[in-house]
Design a protein around this motif. Structure first.
Motif, PDB file in Angstrom:
ATOM      1  N   SER A 274      41.244 -23.138  68.035  1.00  0.00           N
ATOM      2  CA  SER A 274      42.123 -23.928  68.347  1.00  0.00           C
ATOM      3  C   SER A 274      43.177 -23.814  67.848  1.00  0.00           C
ATOM      4  CB  SER A 274      41.679 -25.404  69.077  1.00  0.00           C
ATOM      5  OG  SER A 274      41.797 -25.829  67.092  1.00  0.00           O
ATOM      6  N   GLY A 275      43.737 -22.543  67.121  1.00  0.00           N
ATOM      7  CA  GLY A 275      45.007 -22.477  66.504  1.00  0.00           C
ATOM      8  C   GLY A 275      44.376 -20.856  66.821  1.00  0.00           C
ATOM      9  N   ASP A 338      40.089 -24.836  64.226  1.00  0.00           N
ATOM     10  CA  ASP A 338      41.295 -24.297  63.858  1.00  0.00           C
ATOM     11  C   ASP A 338      40.369 -23.418  62.828  1.00  0.00           C
ATOM     12  OD1 ASP A 338      42.927 -22.826  63.558  1.00  0.00           O
ATOM     13  OD2 ASP A 338      44.344 -24.670  62.795  1.00  0.00           O
ATOM     14  N   GLY A 340      42.051 -20.723  61.790  1.00  0.00           N
ATOM     15  CA  GLY A 340      43.165 -20.911  60.320  1.00  0.00           C
ATOM     16  C   GLY A 340      42.940 -19.144  60.405  1.00  0.00           C
ATOM     17  N   GLU A 343      41.407 -16.405  63.037  1.00  0.00           N
ATOM     18  CA  GLU A 343      41.239 -16.411  65.005  1.00  0.00           C
ATOM     19  C   GLU A 343      41.501 -15.016  65.185  1.00  0.00           C
ATOM     20  OE1 GLU A 343      41.001 -18.673  66.857  1.00  0.00           O
ATOM     21  OE2 GLU A 343      41.618 -20.680  66.081  1.00  0.00           O
ATOM     22  N   GLY A 373      42.747 -23.128  57.875  1.00  0.00           N
ATOM     23  CA  GLY A 373      41.698 -24.055  59.071  1.00  0.00           C
ATOM     24  C   GLY A 373      41.219 -25.358  59.313  1.00  0.00           C
TER      25      GLY A 373
END
Length: 456
Positions: A274-275, A338, A340, A343, A373
């Motif tokens: 999601s990041g 996420d 961090g 990604e 993250g």
């Protein structure tokens, strides 16, 4: 010098959630049960409950003989490795508990041994009894099955140390790497209660106030007066249908869990949480969404659709919704973890650039990906809260949840009460379907996992 075996366990129904621990002190030579102890803790995390169980077991052994040596046996790889000094303790809630446990006996008189969960049934049963009692607003009291279980332990020869292979103990790094794909999850384990060990469950008190703990000797004498004759009758009836909701529970809330279709990152097995860049579906992914929509339309069971807020899930959900004539509700709690700074990277690239962070992440659900993250413990708590919210909103209905690898694996892991390492041993394909039913008593039943038959 006298030797004791301490077996301990803890669990939470949700992470964090209503929690409890159980611990038993055994004579190492004979396997005789010397002390049982358990306590409902209110709302805490699974790991905190495990440490509280360890601490209670060590204290009970110390009361029996402060000069004894102790062999601790637990199915928590995290606690065993941390208390053995091989893994660092980073979580602020666990540091003081670990320090306190380390002070009960001199460190050179305590050893720690990991055992499979199946070999820790005694402590697991006590932990679940404590959680069941807490859900009824009652203190824990010893089960009438203690004498039978104690006899079974002696006949099995607890005095001889059991060992587990390295493969059973934790799962290799190779297993973890192979299961990562775009993402992999390891959320805190819940103790849902094995069939035959626990009774029908109710929600924990809203205040989270913990009733007093109870301790019993092998003879069955309890410091807390038992007041559970009616509860035991209800429990015996509830256990008659393990794994399924009793007939008077009504229709369950059934979540059909759909992983989104492929994105350009999916076949490359890159971390996509999601990041990152929030990629849309690829042409293959859109085709997969059409196929799953057609399959769900033929089944005709979906009554509502809830989606993660990310583009790939909303696009998949929109294709299905158009086919079924339903609206899509967006739920932020269904978003992916996420990752961090990881990604967009492959597992091999993360291994090359951030080896220490990756090793820590594979070893503990509390570890965060590089760059701030989201840890899998945090993801697990988020999914548990989202699950409870959606179950309450959709009681008796069949709902399609369009989400991601980590959340869907976490739904399954929480429903099964499986350990964190089980997440690395699940394969979850793009556009696959899984399903979990949730009953009014708090029980869950996994009905489907990673079905891709509609894509053929």
């Amino acid at each position: 010098m006298r030797e004791f075996v301490v077996e301990a366990d803890g669990g939470s129904r949700g992470n964090p959630g209503p929690a409890g621990y159980g611990a038993v002190v055994l004579d190492a030579a004979t396997g005789e049960t010397l002390v049982e102890t358990a306590e409902y803790l209110g709302v805490v995390t699974n790991n905190v409950a495990e440490y509280r169980g360890l601490l209670a077991g060590l204290r009970a052994a110390h009361e029996l003989d402060p000069s004894a040596t102790v062999r601790v046996r637990m199915d928590s790889k995290l606690v065993v490795e941390q208390m053995s000094g091989r893994w660092k303790i980073k979580h602020p809630d666990m540091k003081p508990l670990a320090a306190e446990a380390g002070r009960v006996f001199p460190p050179d008189r305590v050893t720690y041994e990991w055992i499979p969960r199946a070999d820790n049934k005694h402590a697991d049963r006590l932990a679940n009894e404590a959680m069941d009692a807490g859900s009824r607003g009652e203190p824990w009291s010893p089960s009438s099955s203690t004498a039978e279980l104690d006899a079974g332990v002696r006949s099995a020869g607890v005095g001889s140390r059991a060992s587990a292979s390295a493969g059973e103990a934790a799962g290799s790094v190779g297993d973890a790497a192979g299961a990562v794909g775009p993402s992999a999850g390891a959320a805190g384990r819940t103790a849902a209660g094995a069939a035959g060990q626990t009774a029908a469950r109710a929600a924990a008190p809203a205040s989270g106030t913990a009733p007093a703990s109870g301790t019993a000797t092998a003879s069955g004498t309890a410091t807390t007066p038992p007041a559970r004759a009616e509860a035991d009758v209800r429990a015996a009836k509830a256990v008659a249908s393990p794994g399924w909701g009793p007939p008077d529970m009504g229709a369950p809330a059934t979540f059909v869990l759909l992983r989104h279709g492929e994105t350009p990152l999916t076949p490359q097995k890159r971390f996509s949480g999601s990041g990152g860049s929030d990629p849309a579906l690829s042409a293959v992914g859109r085709e997969q969404a059409e196929k799953v929509a057609a399959s769900l339309a033929r089944r005709g069971t979906i009554q509502a659709i809830v989606s993660s807020p990310l583009a790939r899930t909303r696009e998949t959900a929109a294709v299905v919704a158009a086919r079924l004539g339903l609206e899509v509700t967006v739920e932020d709690g269904l978003r992916e973890t996420d990752f961090g700074a990881w990604e967009g990277l492959t597992f091999a690239e993360v291994r090359e650039r951030y080896p220490d962070d990756l090793n820590a992440w594979l070893a503990s659900p509390d570890a965060e990906p590089t760059g701030g993250g989201e840890s899998f413990t945090a993801t697990g708590a988020r999914i548990a809260a989202t699950r409870d919210k959606l179950v309450a909103a959709h009681a008796g209905r069949t709902v399609l949840l369009v989400s991601h690898v980590t959340p869907i694996k976490t739904f399954i892991q929480l429903a099964l009460g499986a350990p964190p390492e089980s997440l690395f041993r699940m394969e979850l394909s793009a556009a696959s379907l899984s399903a979990v039913a949730y009953y009014a008593d708090g029980g869950a039943s996994v009905r489907l996992f990673n079905d891709t038959s509609h894509l053929r």
